[in-house]
Motif scaffolding. Structure first.
Motif, PDB file in Angstrom:
ATOM      1  N   ASP A 191       0.837  -1.190   0.000  1.00  0.00           N
ATOM      2  CA  ASP A 191       0.000   0.000   0.000  1.00  0.00           C
ATOM      3  C   ASP A 191       0.876   1.246   0.000  1.00  0.00           C
ATOM      4  OD1 ASP A 191      -2.266  -1.630   0.192  1.00  0.00           O
ATOM      5  OD2 ASP A 191      -2.215  -1.603   2.390  1.00  0.00           O
ATOM      6  N   ASP A 194      -0.392   7.375  -1.071  1.00  0.00           N
ATOM      7  CA  ASP A 194      -1.497   8.067  -1.747  1.00  0.00           C
ATOM      8  C   ASP A 194      -2.768   7.230  -1.821  1.00  0.00           C
ATOM      9  OD1 ASP A 194      -0.895   6.153  -3.656  1.00  0.00           O
ATOM     10  OD2 ASP A 194      -0.294   7.578  -5.207  1.00  0.00           O
ATOM     11  N   SER A 196      -3.037   4.200  -3.172  1.00  0.00           N
ATOM     12  CA  SER A 196      -2.981   3.201  -4.229  1.00  0.00           C
ATOM     13  C   SER A 196      -2.151   2.005  -3.780  1.00  0.00           C
ATOM     14  CB  SER A 196      -2.388   3.807  -5.505  1.00  0.00           C
ATOM     15  OG  SER A 196      -1.039   4.201  -5.285  1.00  0.00           O
ATOM     16  N   THR A 197      -2.110   0.991  -4.611  1.00  0.00           N
ATOM     17  CA  THR A 197      -1.286  -0.183  -4.340  1.00  0.00           C
ATOM     18  C   THR A 197      -0.282  -0.367  -5.461  1.00  0.00           C
ATOM     19  OG1 THR A 197      -2.861  -1.673  -5.412  1.00  0.00           O
ATOM     20  CG2 THR A 197      -3.110  -1.330  -3.027  1.00  0.00           C
TER      21      THR A 197
END
Length: 228
Positions: A191, A194, A196-197
């Motif tokens: 992770d 921000d 996202s991943t």
């Protein structure tokens, strides 16, 4: 048990910073590992300088991780197959710039993995009682643990990449372990700050890389394997 959980963000500053992917900083080219199965240079997976309790290496040591990412699909998941590498280097031996990998005459350089920096560490309880530590290093004993002990935190991604504590095993349990104890583990996906991943590398889509250290040897020996 106490573990340290990294925070990640996209990209990394130049220098000997803790990170996944990108190019290693100052690694002597003679130390760049070559896969024993395909005889091509591996991809750089991580550089991790000593950092107190979060990365308890000896003073001045840097842990480097590599794995084979070529499409030939070498056995990068095995701890002793020669398709991955985990080793430490003294800071004093490192240079002052990024190290380019050796290039295969026919196919060029190995894959450059996505660069992800580690911006800090969060210390927390990994959910495993210290009196059950040994069960996490035995396949049968681990399989008999209550689910909430064997796999705490409902499999959440944020808990599957960490340093210290006991292994957070995948659904296949405590398999193919080398000598020693868990030093750190890196999940297939992490992770980012921000929200996202990011996919770290080819860990067979849903695997986790485990780095063990055998402190019974002098100097300590590090090894890596990938479990699904």
């Amino acid at each position: 048990m106490r573990s340290h959980y990294p925070q990640f963000r996209e990209g990394a500053e130049p220098g000997l910073v803790p990170k996944l992917g990108g190019l290693p900083w100052g690694l002597p080219r003679r130390l760049w590992p070559v896969c024993r199965e395909c005889n091509r240079a591996m991809s750089h997976l991580a550089q991790l300088p000593a950092d107190g309790d979060a990365l308890p290496l000896a003073d001045g040591e840097v842990l480097f991780l590599f794995k084979c990412e070529w499409d030939s699909i070498c056995s990068f998941w095995e701890p002793d197959g020669g398709a991955n590498a985990a080793f430490v280097v003294q800071r004093a031996e490192l240079g002052t710039g990024p190290t380019a990998p050796p290039s295969d005459p026919a196919e060029g350089p190995p894959a450059l993995l996505r660069e992800i920096s580690i911006t800090g560490w969060r210390a927390d309880d990994d959910g495993a009682p210290s009196e059950l530590e040994e069960a996490f290093y035995d396949y049968q004993a681990h399989s008999e643990l209550p689910e909430e002990v064997a796999h705490p935190h409902d499999w959440a991604s944020a808990w599957r990449t960490k340093s210290g504590g006991v292994p957070y095993w995948t659904a296949n349990g405590a398999q193919q372990m080398p000598a020693g104890r868990l030093f750190l583990q890196i999940d297939n996906w992490v992770d980012l700050a921000d929200g996202s991943t990011a996919e770290v590398a080819n860990f067979c889509s849903d695997g986790t890389a485990y780095v063990f250290v055998d402190r019974a040897q002098a100097p300590p020996v590090y090894s890596m394997f990938i479990n699904r």
